[in-house]
Motif scaffolding. Structure first.
Motif, PDB file in Angstrom:
ATOM      1  N   TRP A   3      43.376 -18.407  26.337  1.00  0.00           N
ATOM      2  CA  TRP A   3      42.382 -19.035  25.477  1.00  0.00           C
ATOM      3  C   TRP A   3      42.881 -19.078  24.037  1.00  0.00           C
ATOM      4  O   TRP A   3      42.769 -20.065  23.348  1.00  0.00           O
ATOM      5  CB  TRP A   3      41.056 -18.285  25.556  1.00  0.00           C
ATOM      6  N   ASN A   4      43.474 -17.970  23.578  1.00  0.00           N
ATOM      7  CA  ASN A   4      43.965 -17.880  22.211  1.00  0.00           C
ATOM      8  C   ASN A   4      45.324 -17.190  22.238  1.00  0.00           C
ATOM      9  O   ASN A   4      45.446 -15.997  21.980  1.00  0.00           O
ATOM     10  CB  ASN A   4      42.970 -17.087  21.349  1.00  0.00           C
ATOM     11  N   LYS A   5      46.343 -17.963  22.579  1.00  0.00           N
ATOM     12  CA  LYS A   5      47.667 -17.399  22.811  1.00  0.00           C
ATOM     13  C   LYS A   5      48.214 -16.682  21.587  1.00  0.00           C
ATOM     14  O   LYS A   5      48.903 -15.657  21.708  1.00  0.00           O
ATOM     15  CB  LYS A   5      48.630 -18.507  23.253  1.00  0.00           C
ATOM     16  N   THR A   6      47.895 -17.184  20.406  1.00  0.00           N
ATOM     17  CA  THR A   6      48.410 -16.569  19.174  1.00  0.00           C
ATOM     18  C   THR A   6      48.059 -15.093  19.115  1.00  0.00           C
ATOM     19  O   THR A   6      48.906 -14.247  18.784  1.00  0.00           O
ATOM     20  CB  THR A   6      47.839 -17.288  17.935  1.00  0.00           C
ATOM     21  N   TYR A   7      46.825 -14.768  19.445  1.00  0.00           N
ATOM     22  CA  TYR A   7      46.392 -13.371  19.398  1.00  0.00           C
ATOM     23  C   TYR A   7      46.669 -12.643  20.706  1.00  0.00           C
ATOM     24  O   TYR A   7      47.084 -11.477  20.699  1.00  0.00           O
ATOM     25  CB  TYR A   7      44.905 -13.281  19.054  1.00  0.00           C
ATOM     26  N   GLU A   8      46.453 -13.301  21.833  1.00  0.00           N
ATOM     27  CA  GLU A   8      46.615 -12.622  23.119  1.00  0.00           C
ATOM     28  C   GLU A   8      48.052 -12.231  23.398  1.00  0.00           C
ATOM     29  O   GLU A   8      48.312 -11.245  24.100  1.00  0.00           O
ATOM     30  CB  GLU A   8      46.086 -13.517  24.248  1.00  0.00           C
ATOM     31  N   CYS A   9      48.990 -12.981  22.863  1.00  0.00           N
ATOM     32  CA  CYS A   9      50.412 -12.723  23.117  1.00  0.00           C
ATOM     33  C   CYS A   9      51.152 -12.287  21.846  1.00  0.00           C
ATOM     34  O   CYS A   9      52.387 -12.385  21.766  1.00  0.00           O
ATOM     35  CB  CYS A   9      51.077 -13.955  23.716  1.00  0.00           C
TER      36      CYS A   9
END
Length: 432
Positions: A3-9
């Protein structure tokens, strides 16, 4: 899918820098805006400047559920009511409830975490989410609801209960994702079978279940009954509700959204921090909440942290499935017993259903444990000795796991009480 790759990864080093920055700001806020925390800090002879690294978190005071009750209703709020746009409260059965307030930013953060969680379970904007968690003061219903709307999925705000209508909407509306307690999911599976519904022909493909401990065996049972993939979700009213952590498609632990929450594991007796991998009590610090930020909140939930990288690519550490709670854990003859241990042992037998009741009594000075458990509807018994054989195997299996003997009472299918919310598994008749 993210959903929010910037934060999740986010790379771990960068994520930990973000955590430290947010932790420092949060500690400074509660010191200056929440008298309860300021007094705690002063009693310990520390001030916000003590936090220079994430490791310094262990130098700060804990917060307990009783602290929320003692400061009922708004004593732990860090913002005035003029900035609080929603109030939730726990569903405790004794004493005053724990009250939690949310600012607009808090609700946005919660919806973000819930949206991430739904995506972990395979949901997207084309999904139809049947939300059968209770709405109201309980955080389950509105928590999932906000996440589904943030995701752009179609949300059915069904709430709990009214089982026949649940089944009708599930079929007529094309539900793809079901959210409710695992015990109610199992009950819905039974109801679908009774109605002669072929779940293989339904669009339902995943479930998001939480609010009570459940075992791997119960997961398999639900997945078989509903023909879905069942995901474990974690949350608690005091932190924000569902969406604190969830299993991804790998189902190797629940990712905790560490840009908002810092998890720790402590020994519930010594209160000392434990290293990753060791089992103890989960402690959570909120680092983005405005309404009621909580420092080192003792959840009483028993788990451990999985620090190894996940194959899904998310960098947020995971917690293992909750095995029970340190405060509603049964102590029988000096042995710590969690209902989920017994549930797992029962389902290993294979001839019984995941519907049971633990009855604890004190006879003289001795505690006794009786377990009522339903036989499987598909079971065909021809002799009393076959029934006795099931009882014996179950008794031996439970003894091998928890170390104490229990009286087994096998009962007819569907004869034990059903719950549309959290299952009432334990009846403790001891006066202790």
């Amino acid at each position: 899918m993210y959903w929010n790759k910037t934060y999740e990864c986010m790379p771990r080093e960068q994520l930990e820098e973000l955590q430290l920055d947010r932790l420092k700001k949060m500690v400074n806020r509660i010191f200056h805006q929440v008298p309860f925390y300021r007094e705690k800090f002063q009693e310990m002879g520390i001030d916000p400047g003590v936090v220079q690294s994430l490791d310094d978190l262990k130098r700060l005071p804990f917060t307990k559920k009783t602290d929320l009750r003692d400061n009922y209703p708004y004593g732990l709020f860090a913002e005035p009511l003029s900035k609080i746009v929603r109030i939730h409260a726990s569903s405790g059965t004794t004493g005053k409830p724990t009250v939690v307030g949310y600012t607009r930013n808090d609700l946005a953060m919660w919806s973000e975490c819930a949206a991430r969680s739904l995506v972990c379970a395979g949901a997207d904007a084309n999904s139809v989410v049947q939300n059968s968690y209770g709405y109201g003061l309980f955080t389950g219903g509105l928590g999932i609801h906000g996440g589904a709307e943030r995701l752009g999925a179609s949300i059915i705000p069904m709430s709990g209960g009214n089982t026949q209508k649940q089944l009708m909407l599930m079929r007529d509306f094309g539900t793809t994702h079901l959210t409710c307690t695992p015990s109610y999911a199992s009950f819905l599976g039974e109801a679908l079978a009774d109605a002669g519904v072929d779940t293989a022909k339904m669009p339902l493909r995943a479930g998001i279940f939480g609010a009570e401990p459940w075992s791997e065996n119960m997961r398999r049972d639900i997945e078989k009954k509903l023909n879905i993939k069942a995901h474990d979700i974690y949350g608690l009213s005091e932190i924000c509700g569902p969406g604190v952590a969830i299993e991804c498609q790998e189902q190797e632990g629940l990712h905790m959204w560490e840009d908002n929450f810092i998890p720790e594991i402590i020994d519930p007796h010594t209160l000392e921090a434990l290293p990753d991998g060791e089992t103890g009590e989960l402690v959570i610090t909120t680092i983005t909440k405005e309404g009621i930020p909580l420092l080192r909140y003792r959840t009483r939930d028993i788990t451990h942290i999985i620090a190894e990288p996940c194959a899904c690519g998310r960098t947020h550490r995971r917690i293992a499935r909750i095995t029970g709670r340190s405060d509603d854990m049964l102590i029988i003859r000096g042995v710590n017993v969690f209902p989920s241990q017994i549930e797992s042992a029962m389902l290993d037998i294979g001839e019984i259903e995941p519907h049971y009741q633990l009855i604890v009594r004190r006879e003289g000075t001795l505690d006794t444990l009786e377990i009522k458990v339903e036989l499987s509807e598909s079971l065909s018994l021809n002799t009393i000795s076959e029934l006795e054989g099931i009882e014996r195997r179950l008794k031996e299996r439970i003894h091998s796991i928890i170390g104490i003997s229990a009286k087994i009472m096998l009962v007819e299918p569907k004869s034990l009480p059903r719950s549309e919310g959290k299952a009432q598994r334990v009846v403790d008749l001891r006066n202790i």
